[in-house]
Design a protein around this motif. Structure first.
Motif, short mmCIF file in Angstrom:
data_model
loop_
_atom_site.label_atom_id
_atom_site.label_comp_id
_atom_site.label_asym_id
_atom_site.label_seq_id
_atom_site.Cartn_x
_atom_site.Cartn_y
_atom_site.Cartn_z
N UNK A 177 -5.73 -8.97 9.73
CA UNK A 177 -4.63 -7.42 9.70
C UNK A 177 -3.64 -7.43 8.72
N UNK A 178 -2.97 -8.65 8.60
CA UNK A 178 -2.00 -8.67 7.83
C UNK A 178 -2.13 -8.72 6.50
N UNK A 179 -3.13 -9.56 6.10
CA UNK A 179 -3.55 -9.66 4.76
C UNK A 179 -4.34 -8.53 4.20
N UNK A 180 -4.80 -8.00 4.96
CA UNK A 180 -5.83 -6.72 4.34
C UNK A 180 -4.86 -5.67 3.71
N UNK A 181 -3.48 -5.69 3.98
CA UNK A 181 -2.63 -4.83 3.28
C UNK A 181 -2.47 -5.23 1.81
N UNK A 182 -2.91 -4.55 0.94
CA UNK A 182 -2.97 -4.88 -0.52
C UNK A 182 -1.61 -5.19 -1.11
N UNK A 183 -0.51 -4.67 -0.39
CA UNK A 183 0.81 -4.69 -0.92
C UNK A 183 1.31 -6.03 -0.98
N UNK A 184 0.58 -7.05 -0.05
CA UNK A 184 0.83 -8.22 -0.02
C UNK A 184 0.57 -9.14 -1.05
#
Length: 305
Positions: free
Chosen positions: A290-297
């Motif tokens: 869930x956390x790493x699916x955010x492209x901004x990371x």
């Protein structure tokens, strides 16, 4: 190693007569099945199987061990956990392996948030640039950034990591700024031993792939070392965007080649088996996905035009 899992593995091998079939039935890698069998033979103090090119068959010791393993699994199946004791709550120690750059820049914050949500869990981080052996080093989960996973491993994709090509203003003032991928061949490029070695890959605005052989007088198996060297003006480096972003924002590094995108790498959670997966491991995988699916990371900083 877990004797209950080893017993399950041995029973499946005996029933199916083939380690590859057992690995498929258990949703486990073939090397993992082989290690569990070897450990079971060590515990039994005898060879348990006759090995032929077509099929495996039990030795006399194997027949006796098979009966014991079946009894063990029957007892384990009959065991119940009282309702309401928090059995589904993530708890216990989780040993995670990853590289220094990822641990320092990304994973430490993620683990801190996970432990805040699950106070009965604990994490032991093992920092190493090499791909560790999960079984031999008792690692529950390895986080790897790569597009070249071992097909024998079980992995869950957690996200995609962008990269950026960059250099210090001082280096560019002395040697000029590359304007195309081909220009990199005449520059001092700092290469990462486990990251494509001396071939850097890009895609242009039309989606065409470009591969450029690069080289230089400095290579290392730890990307943070190359990042520090680039800041000092040693050459041009390709880095995970998350590692270089702050230095680029500070002006200590300059992002290059605005028309090209370095090949993105998959972020994977690698583990030994989906079977009998501890609740804390499953919870960590779900949390990281869930956390790493955010492209901004992972998004790369925009180069200067």
């Amino acid at each position: 190693m877990d004797r209950l899992t080893a017993a399950d593995v041995f029973v499946r091998i005996a029933e199916l007569g083939n380690m590859t079939a057992a690995a498929h039935a258990l949703d486990m890698s073939r090397p993992m099945v082989t290690r569990y069998l070897a450990q079971m033979e060590t515990w039994a103090g005898a060879r348990l199987l006759h090995r032929t090119t077509r099929r495996l068959s039990l030795t006399a010791a194997g027949e006796q061990t098979l009966a014991r393993c079946r009894r063990m699994l029957e007892v384990a199946t009959e065991m119940t956990i009282p309702v309401g004791d928090g059995a589904d709550m993530p708890r216990g120690l989780l040993r995670i392996a990853c590289a220094q750059s990822l641990a320092q820049e990304v994973l430490s914050a993620a683990v801190t948030e996970f432990l805040r949500r699950h106070p009965q869990a604990a994490v032991d981080l093992h920092i190493d640039s090499r791909a560790v052996n999960l079984v031999e080093e008792r690692i529950d989960l390895a986080i790897r950034i790569t597009n070249d996973l071992d097909p024998n491993l079980i992995a869950r994709r957690l996200g995609a990591c962008d990269s950026v090509v960059c250099a210090s203003p001082g280096y560019l003032a002395r040697h000029g700024t590359p304007l195309s991928a081909e220009d990199l061949s005449v520059h001092n490029c700092l290469t990462y031993s486990y990251f494509g070695r001396s071939l850097w890959e890009f895609s242009d605005a039309a989606g065409a792939r470009i591969s450029v052989p690069v080289g230089g007088n400095l290579s290392a198996n730890e990307s943070h070392v190359l990042l520090a060297a680039a800041v000092e003006g040693a050459g041009i480096t390709m880095q995970p965007a998350y590692a270089a972003a702050t230095l680029i924002d500070q002006g200590r590094l300059v992002a290059l080649l605005p028309a090209l995108a370095p090949l993105a790498l998959g972020v994977h959670g690698v583990y030994a088996s989906r079977r009998q997966m501890p609740t804390v491991l499953r919870a960590m995988l779900d949390f990281l996905a869930e956390r790493f699916s955010n492209p901004r990371r992972w998004t790369r900083p925009q180069p200067r035009a």
